[in-house]
Every structure is written in structure tokens, then in C-alpha cells.
Motif scaffolding. Structure first.
Motif, PDB file in Angstrom:
ATOM      1  N   LYS A  84       8.844  16.649  11.139  1.00 39.76           N
ATOM      2  CA  LYS A  84       8.081  17.134   9.994  1.00 39.76           C
ATOM      3  C   LYS A  84       6.611  16.747  10.067  1.00 39.76           C
ATOM      4  CE  LYS A  84      12.049  16.759   6.920  1.00 39.76           C
ATOM      5  NZ  LYS A  84      12.626  16.033   5.793  1.00 39.76           N
ATOM      6  N   SER A  85       6.326  15.561  10.609  1.00 40.10           N
ATOM      7  CA  SER A  85       4.965  15.031  10.586  1.00 40.10           C
ATOM      8  C   SER A  85       4.782  14.016  11.710  1.00 40.10           C
ATOM      9  CB  SER A  85       4.699  14.342   9.243  1.00 40.10           C
ATOM     10  OG  SER A  85       5.528  13.184   9.143  1.00 40.10           O
ATOM     11  N   CYS A  86       3.546  13.582  11.883  1.00 42.42           N
ATOM     12  CA  CYS A  86       3.279  12.542  12.881  1.00 42.42           C
ATOM     13  C   CYS A  86       3.995  11.246  12.496  1.00 42.42           C
ATOM     14  CB  CYS A  86       1.782  12.303  13.038  1.00 42.42           C
ATOM     15  SG  CYS A  86       0.910  11.873  11.514  1.00 42.42           S
ATOM     16  N   ILE A  87       4.145  11.010  11.221  1.00 43.62           N
ATOM     17  CA  ILE A  87       4.836   9.803  10.759  1.00 43.62           C
ATOM     18  C   ILE A  87       6.300   9.858  11.172  1.00 43.62           C
ATOM     19  CG2 ILE A  87       5.472   8.424   8.743  1.00 43.62           C
ATOM     20  CD1 ILE A  87       2.373   8.555   9.430  1.00 43.62           C
ATOM     21  N   GLU A  88       6.943  10.996  10.948  1.00 41.50           N
ATOM     22  CA  GLU A  88       8.341  11.140  11.351  1.00 41.50           C
ATOM     23  C   GLU A  88       8.471  11.083  12.875  1.00 41.50           C
ATOM     24  OE1 GLU A  88      11.440  13.829   9.387  1.00 41.50           O
ATOM     25  OE2 GLU A  88      11.069  14.829  11.318  1.00 41.50           O
ATOM     26  N   MET A  89       7.458  11.588  13.592  1.00 40.01           N
ATOM     27  CA  MET A  89       7.490  11.499  15.058  1.00 40.01           C
ATOM     28  C   MET A  89       7.552  10.048  15.501  1.00 40.01           C
ATOM     29  SD  MET A  89       4.700  14.325  16.246  1.00 40.01           S
ATOM     30  CE  MET A  89       4.465  15.760  15.207  1.00 40.01           C
ATOM     31  N   LEU A  90       6.862   9.179  14.806  1.00 37.05           N
ATOM     32  CA  LEU A  90       6.853   7.767  15.175  1.00 37.05           C
ATOM     33  C   LEU A  90       8.062   7.011  14.632  1.00 37.05           C
ATOM     34  CD1 LEU A  90       3.071   6.991  14.660  1.00 37.05           C
ATOM     35  CD2 LEU A  90       4.299   7.114  16.845  1.00 37.05           C
ATOM     36  N   LEU A  91       8.449   7.285  13.399  1.00 33.36           N
ATOM     37  CA  LEU A  91       9.503   6.496  12.754  1.00 33.36           C
ATOM     38  C   LEU A  91      10.910   7.045  12.942  1.00 33.36           C
ATOM     39  CD1 LEU A  91       7.839   5.572   9.344  1.00 33.36           C
ATOM     40  CD2 LEU A  91       8.252   4.064  11.308  1.00 33.36           C
ATOM     41  N   ALA A 102      10.424   1.777  -1.325  1.00 31.34           N
ATOM     42  CA  ALA A 102       9.291   1.917  -2.254  1.00 31.34           C
ATOM     43  C   ALA A 102       8.625   3.270  -2.043  1.00 31.34           C
ATOM     44  CB  ALA A 102       8.284   0.791  -2.000  1.00 31.34           C
ATOM     45  N   LYS A 103       7.832   3.691  -3.021  1.00 30.72           N
ATOM     46  CA  LYS A 103       7.023   4.900  -2.852  1.00 30.72           C
ATOM     47  C   LYS A 103       5.936   4.551  -1.844  1.00 30.72           C
ATOM     48  CE  LYS A 103       7.763   6.276  -7.596  1.00 30.72           C
ATOM     49  NZ  LYS A 103       7.171   5.999  -8.893  1.00 30.72           N
ATOM     50  N   THR A 104       5.997   5.213  -0.698  1.00 27.89           N
ATOM     51  CA  THR A 104       5.175   4.798   0.432  1.00 27.89           C
ATOM     52  C   THR A 104       4.284   5.918   0.933  1.00 27.89           C
ATOM     53  OG1 THR A 104       6.951   3.290   1.105  1.00 27.89           O
ATOM     54  CG2 THR A 104       5.260   3.787   2.747  1.00 27.89           C
ATOM     55  N   PHE A 105       3.014   5.578   1.153  1.00 28.91           N
ATOM     56  CA  PHE A 105       2.091   6.449   1.869  1.00 28.91           C
ATOM     57  C   PHE A 105       1.926   5.824   3.243  1.00 28.91           C
ATOM     58  CE2 PHE A 105      -1.977   7.961   3.394  1.00 28.91           C
ATOM     59  CZ  PHE A 105      -1.928   9.305   3.070  1.00 28.91           C
ATOM     60  N   PHE A 134      -3.669   8.037  -4.896  1.00 30.52           N
ATOM     61  CA  PHE A 134      -2.919   6.962  -4.245  1.00 30.52           C
ATOM     62  C   PHE A 134      -2.186   6.090  -5.253  1.00 30.52           C
ATOM     63  CE2 PHE A 134      -6.013   7.769  -0.753  1.00 30.52           C
ATOM     64  CZ  PHE A 134      -5.080   8.059   0.239  1.00 30.52           C
ATOM     65  N   GLY A 135      -2.577   6.178  -6.521  1.00 29.24           N
ATOM     66  CA  GLY A 135      -1.940   5.373  -7.554  1.00 29.24           C
ATOM     67  C   GLY A 135      -0.455   5.645  -7.717  1.00 29.24           C
ATOM     68  N   TYR A 136       0.016   6.776  -7.239  1.00 26.91           N
ATOM     69  CA  TYR A 136       1.437   7.121  -7.275  1.00 26.91           C
ATOM     70  C   TYR A 136       2.256   6.180  -6.390  1.00 26.91           C
ATOM     71  CZ  TYR A 136       5.682   9.672  -5.985  1.00 26.91           C
ATOM     72  OH  TYR A 136       6.973  10.013  -5.726  1.00 26.91           O
ATOM     73  N   TYR A 137       1.642   5.650  -5.330  1.00 28.54           N
ATOM     74  CA  TYR A 137       2.355   4.875  -4.320  1.00 28.54           C
ATOM     75  C   TYR A 137       2.392   3.389  -4.648  1.00 28.54           C
ATOM     76  CZ  TYR A 137       1.908   9.183  -1.719  1.00 28.54           C
ATOM     77  OH  TYR A 137       1.984  10.497  -1.345  1.00 28.54           O
ATOM     78  N   ASP A 138       3.513   2.763  -4.266  1.00 30.54           N
ATOM     79  CA  ASP A 138       3.663   1.320  -4.409  1.00 30.54           C
ATOM     80  C   ASP A 138       2.982   0.578  -3.265  1.00 30.54           C
ATOM     81  OD1 ASP A 138       5.346   1.595  -6.675  1.00 30.54           O
ATOM     82  OD2 ASP A 138       7.029   2.045  -5.336  1.00 30.54           O
ATOM     83  N   ARG A 139       2.921   1.244  -2.119  1.00 26.16           N
ATOM     84  CA  ARG A 139       2.361   0.599  -0.931  1.00 26.16           C
ATOM     85  C   ARG A 139       1.886   1.653   0.063  1.00 26.16           C
ATOM     86  NH1 ARG A 139       7.945  -1.324   2.123  1.00 26.16           N
ATOM     87  NH2 ARG A 139       8.700   0.780   2.521  1.00 26.16           N
ATOM     88  N   TYR A 161     -10.904   1.725  -1.096  1.00 25.27           N
ATOM     89  CA  TYR A 161     -10.934   3.126  -1.528  1.00 25.27           C
ATOM     90  C   TYR A 161      -9.638   3.503  -2.253  1.00 25.27           C
ATOM     91  CZ  TYR A 161     -11.167   8.260  -0.802  1.00 25.27           C
ATOM     92  OH  TYR A 161     -11.173   9.619  -0.941  1.00 25.27           O
ATOM     93  N   ALA A 162      -8.497   3.140  -1.671  1.00 18.08           N
ATOM     94  CA  ALA A 162      -7.196   3.557  -2.211  1.00 18.08           C
ATOM     95  C   ALA A 162      -6.689   2.652  -3.330  1.00 18.08           C
ATOM     96  CB  ALA A 162      -6.156   3.605  -1.087  1.00 18.08           C
ATOM     97  N   GLN A 163      -7.028   1.372  -3.281  1.00 19.04           N
ATOM     98  CA  GLN A 163      -6.583   0.382  -4.265  1.00 19.04           C
ATOM     99  C   GLN A 163      -5.057   0.256  -4.340  1.00 19.04           C
ATOM    100  OE1 GLN A 163      -8.610  -1.794  -6.393  1.00 19.04           O
ATOM    101  NE2 GLN A 163      -9.850  -1.284  -4.608  1.00 19.04           N
ATOM    102  N   VAL A 164      -4.411   0.390  -3.194  1.00 20.39           N
ATOM    103  CA  VAL A 164      -2.960   0.206  -3.080  1.00 20.39           C
ATOM    104  C   VAL A 164      -2.742  -0.795  -1.949  1.00 20.39           C
ATOM    105  CG1 VAL A 164      -0.763   1.330  -2.522  1.00 20.39           C
ATOM    106  CG2 VAL A 164      -2.453   2.534  -3.909  1.00 20.39           C
TER     107      VAL A 164
END
Length: 186
Positions: A84-91, A102-105, A134-139, A161-164
């Protein structure tokens, strides 16, 4: 895997070059910030596939980075990696486990290198927009492959910038390697 022409998102430049090493590959990278403009992303993929002018050109862009990426690729001689994404390619499957915690970015070193182009220039987010989105995310998890040294100052600026909270976790390239082999040998 030698003698291949590949079209890849610039987000994965370091990882792809590490995996392919000295192999005889001709890699064309598209701008990582194109994800924020679907029309520009489609145009870049189309133009680059036409420029490569081949059959079954491996395309290393997540199949959810553009809603029609597989159709665009097929129309112009490309095949999209099965992730689906570069993140899924790695993980791989580990992504679901991390998402359940957790809600993760997610960030990669490529995302960290390009965050200003993506969020500030591409999306036009100022600090308030960033905090709202970014406030939607826990981490925020930075996936560290160990290939590119993490620029601590850049990471601190992204956090500001993100404050998470940003956590760095080590990841290997096994899943990306497997997907890449399937794509290049398929």
C-alpha cells in the motif's frame, strides 16, 4: 535482478540503492513530494514510464499512493509493487501490530528529509495546520533502517512542527527485499 529499469518514489532512494548495490539497474526517481498532488503524481508517473519506454517496468510506489496507480502503470508498461505504501514496504505485517498499539503516523528517513517539501510547500501547512492534522496521532514513529544517519536537528524541527512525540524504531529491509525480488523477478 540485473539490467532492469525501475521507476521509484524518491522516498525510498536510500533503501533501494542499498538493496540493489552494484547491480546493473537504471533507476528513475520521482519527486517524493508529489504524493500531495494526485494529478502531478499521475502525470510524473506517466511521463517517466513513457520515457523509460519498456514493458513490465517495475514501479516502486505504493498502490495506495494514488487511487489509479495500478491502472496508470498498466497503461504505460509498468507493474506496481504489492504494498500500500513505503511504510508497508518496510514494515509488512508488523504495521498492523504497531497500529493496534496507538494512532500512529509513520516517517522514514526519506520522509524526514522531505518533510518541508511535503507538508509546508506541497500541502501549504503552517504550524497551526500541522498541529491540527498531526494532533489526531498519539505518536510518530520514525523507521530507522540504519542506512541513513538520522539528522537530530531535522528531527527536532519536525517534532516542533508536528507537536507529537516522535519515537525511533529500528527496522530491517527484509520485507522490502522480498517485495522487490517478487516485483523484479515476476
Amino acid at each position: 535482478m540485473s539490467g532492469k529499469k525501475i521507476l521509484c518514489c524518491g522516498i525510498l532512494r536510500h533503501e533501494l540503492e542499498h538493496l540493489l548495490g552494484e547491480q546493473n539497474t537504471d533507476i528513475t526517481y520521482i519527486d517524493a513530494a508529489l504524493h500531495v498532488d494526485l494529478d502531478k503524481l499521475a502525470q510524473s508517473v506517466t511521463e517517466n514510464l513513457r520515457g523509460i519506454a519498456g514493458i513490465n517496468i517495475p514501479l516502486i510506489i505504493g498502490n495506495q499512493c494514488h487511487p489509479e496507480i495500478e491502472q496508470i502503470a498498466a497503461e504505460h508498461g509498468g507493474r506496481v509493487i504489492q504494498a500500500k505504501s513505503c511504510i508497508e514496504m518496510l514494515l509488512g505485517e508488523k504495521m498492523a501490530e504497531l497500529d493496534a498499539e496507538a494512532k500512529t503516523f509513520y516517517l522514514t528517513s526519506g520522509w524526514l528529509e522531505n518533510w518541508r517539501k511535503i507538508f509546508m510547500e506541497g500541502l501549504g501547512w503552517d504550524a497551526v495546520d500541522a498541529r491540527q492534522n498531526f494532533g489526531y496521532y498519539d505518536r510518530i514513529l520514525l523507521l530507522d533502517t540504519g542506512i541513513v544517519p538520522i539528522d537530530d536537528m531535522n528531527l527536532l524541527e519536525f517534532y516542533d512542527y508536528a507537536q507529537v512525540p516522535v519515537e525511533t524504531i529500528p527496522v530491517d529491509l527484509d520485507n522490502l527485499r522480498k517485495l522487490l525480488e517478487q516485483l523484479l523477478n515476476g
